[in-house]
Design an enzyme around this catalytic site. Structure first.
Site, PDB file in Angstrom:
ATOM      1  CB  SER A 149      50.397  51.775  32.744  1.00 54.36           C
ATOM      2  OG  SER A 149      49.229  52.554  32.642  1.00 54.36           O
ATOM      3  CG  ASP A 225      45.647  46.952  36.142  1.00 52.12           C
ATOM      4  OD1 ASP A 225      44.961  48.188  36.555  1.00 52.12           O
ATOM      5  OD2 ASP A 225      46.455  46.979  36.415  1.00 52.12           O
ATOM      6  CG  HIS A 260      48.377  50.207  36.624  1.00 58.07           C
ATOM      7  ND1 HIS A 260      47.962  48.983  35.613  1.00 58.07           N
ATOM      8  CD2 HIS A 260      48.628  51.339  36.304  1.00 58.07           C
ATOM      9  CE1 HIS A 260      48.347  50.222  34.661  1.00 58.07           C
ATOM     10  NE2 HIS A 260      48.673  51.304  35.534  1.00 58.07           N
TER      11      HIS A 260
END
Length: 283
Positions: A149, A225, A260
Site C-alpha cells: 500500500s 480491494d 487489501h
C-alpha cells in the site's frame, strides 16, 4: 549508531530481532524489526519491506508470513517503521492517513514536517549504514525492496529515485500514482511545500522519466480491494509502462476475491519473496 535489542524471537529457524535506536534524521527513537534467516552464508542478501498506513514494524512480521519464505530462500528482511513517532506537531495524531504512521517515505519540505519527517533519508541512508555496520553478515551490495500500500508507493518510488541501489522492487497493492488519489494528495499537500514537488515522489511519474536499464518489477493486487479504483491507480502505472514500450518490464497479477488486508498480503508473500530471491541470486 548503537542498536538496543528489545527481543530476540526464534522464527522458522532464524531470529527476529526487535531493535530500537536514536535517529538523527528523524530526531526521535525508532523501532524496527530485522529477520536473520538460518544460513551458513557469510553475506546474506537483504530485502527491505516498507509497511502501509497505520502500521508499525510489527504488523508485517506478525501477520505477513514473510519469515517462513525468507528462511527458505536465505534472505534477511528489514522492517522499518512508517514514520517518526511522538514529534507532536499540530495535527500529527489527528488522522490515520497523515502524520503518525503515515510518513509516505519522502523528505518533507513544508514546515513543521521538514524538521523530522525525513523517511526517505532514513530508509535510504541512515538506517542502512547503521545496520550494515552493526550486522556485517548483511550484504549491503545485494538489496531488493518491496512494500504494501503506502509501502508499495515507497518501494517503487525509491527504486526509481535511486537507480542501481536495489536489484528489484515489488508492490503489494501499491499506491502507484499518489498525485491522483486522495491519500497521496493529502500527504503531498501537507508534507511538500509546492505542488511542483509532487511528481518527484510519484511512482508513475518517476517511471515516465526513467531512462535507465531494463527493470523487472512485480505487482499484485486483489480485485476485491476496496481501494483499487480510488486510491491505488495501478492501471496508470501499467499505462505508463506501455507508453514507454516497457510493458514487458512490469508483471501485474490481479487476484480474484482478495482484498487489501494482511489476509491478502500473507497469501501472496511467497510470490514477492521468490521474485526478490531471483534477483538477489539465491534461487
Amino acid at each position: 549508531m548503537a542498536f538496543t535489542t528489545t527481543a530476540t524471537i526464534k522464527s522458522f529457524g532464524g531470529s527476529l530481532l526487535k531493535l530500537t535506536h536514536e535517529s538523527k534524521v528523524l530526531k526521535c527513537q525508532m523501532a524496527l524489526n530485522l529477520y536473520i534467516p538460518p544460513t551458513e552464508s557469510k553475506k546474506i542478501p537483504v530485502l527491505w519491506h516498507l509497511s502501509g498506513l497505520t502500521c508499525t514494524a510489527d504488523n508485517a512480521t506478525e501477520k505477513g508470513f514473510f519469515q517462513y519464505w525468507a528462511a527458505k530462500y536465505g534472505i534477511a528482511i528489514v522492517f522499518p517503521d512508517t514514520s517518526p513517532r511522538g514529534s507532536n506537531h499540530p495535527g500529527e495524531h489527528d488522522s490515520w492517513d497523515f502524520g503518525s504512521a503515515a510518513g509516505f517515505y519522502l523528505n518533507a519540505t513544508a514546515e513543521p514536517w521538514s524538521e523530522n519527517y525525513n523517511m526517505e533519508s532514513y530508509v535510504i541512508d541512515e538506517l542502512p549504514k547503521a545496520l550494515y555496520a552493526a550486522y556485517p553478515e548483511l550484504d549491503s551490495t545485494n538489496e531488493a525492496i518491496q512494500g504494501h500500500s503506502m509501502g508499495g508507493h515507497g518501494a517503487l518510488s525509491l527504486f526509481f529515485k535511486y537507480p542501481g541501489k536495489f536489484k528489484t522492487a515489488s508492490g503489494f497493492a501499491p499506491i502507484a500514482n499518489p498525485i491522483n488519489c486522495p491519500w497521496g494528495q493529502k500527504a503531498f499537500g501537507g508534507y511538500l511545500k509546492t505542488k511542483e514537488e509532487w511528481a518527484s515522489h510519484d511512482s508513475t511519474e518517476l517511471f515516465k522519466a526513467y531512462k535507465g536499464p531494463k527493470v523487472d518489477l512485480f505487482i499484485t493486487v486483489g480485485l476485491s480491494d476496496d481501494f483499487l479504483a480510488r486510491e491505488l491507480h495501478i492501471d496508470n502505472f501499467i499505462a505508463a509502462a506501455k507508453e514507454l514500450g516497457r510493458e514487458d518490464e512490469v508483471t501485474v497479477e490481479k487476484l480474484e476475491g482478495y482484498d487489501h488486508s494482511f489476509f491478502y498480503v500473507s497469501s501472496v508473500a511467497e510470490k514477492h519473496i521468490s521474485h526478490a530471491a531471483k534477483h538477489l541470486g539465491v534461487l
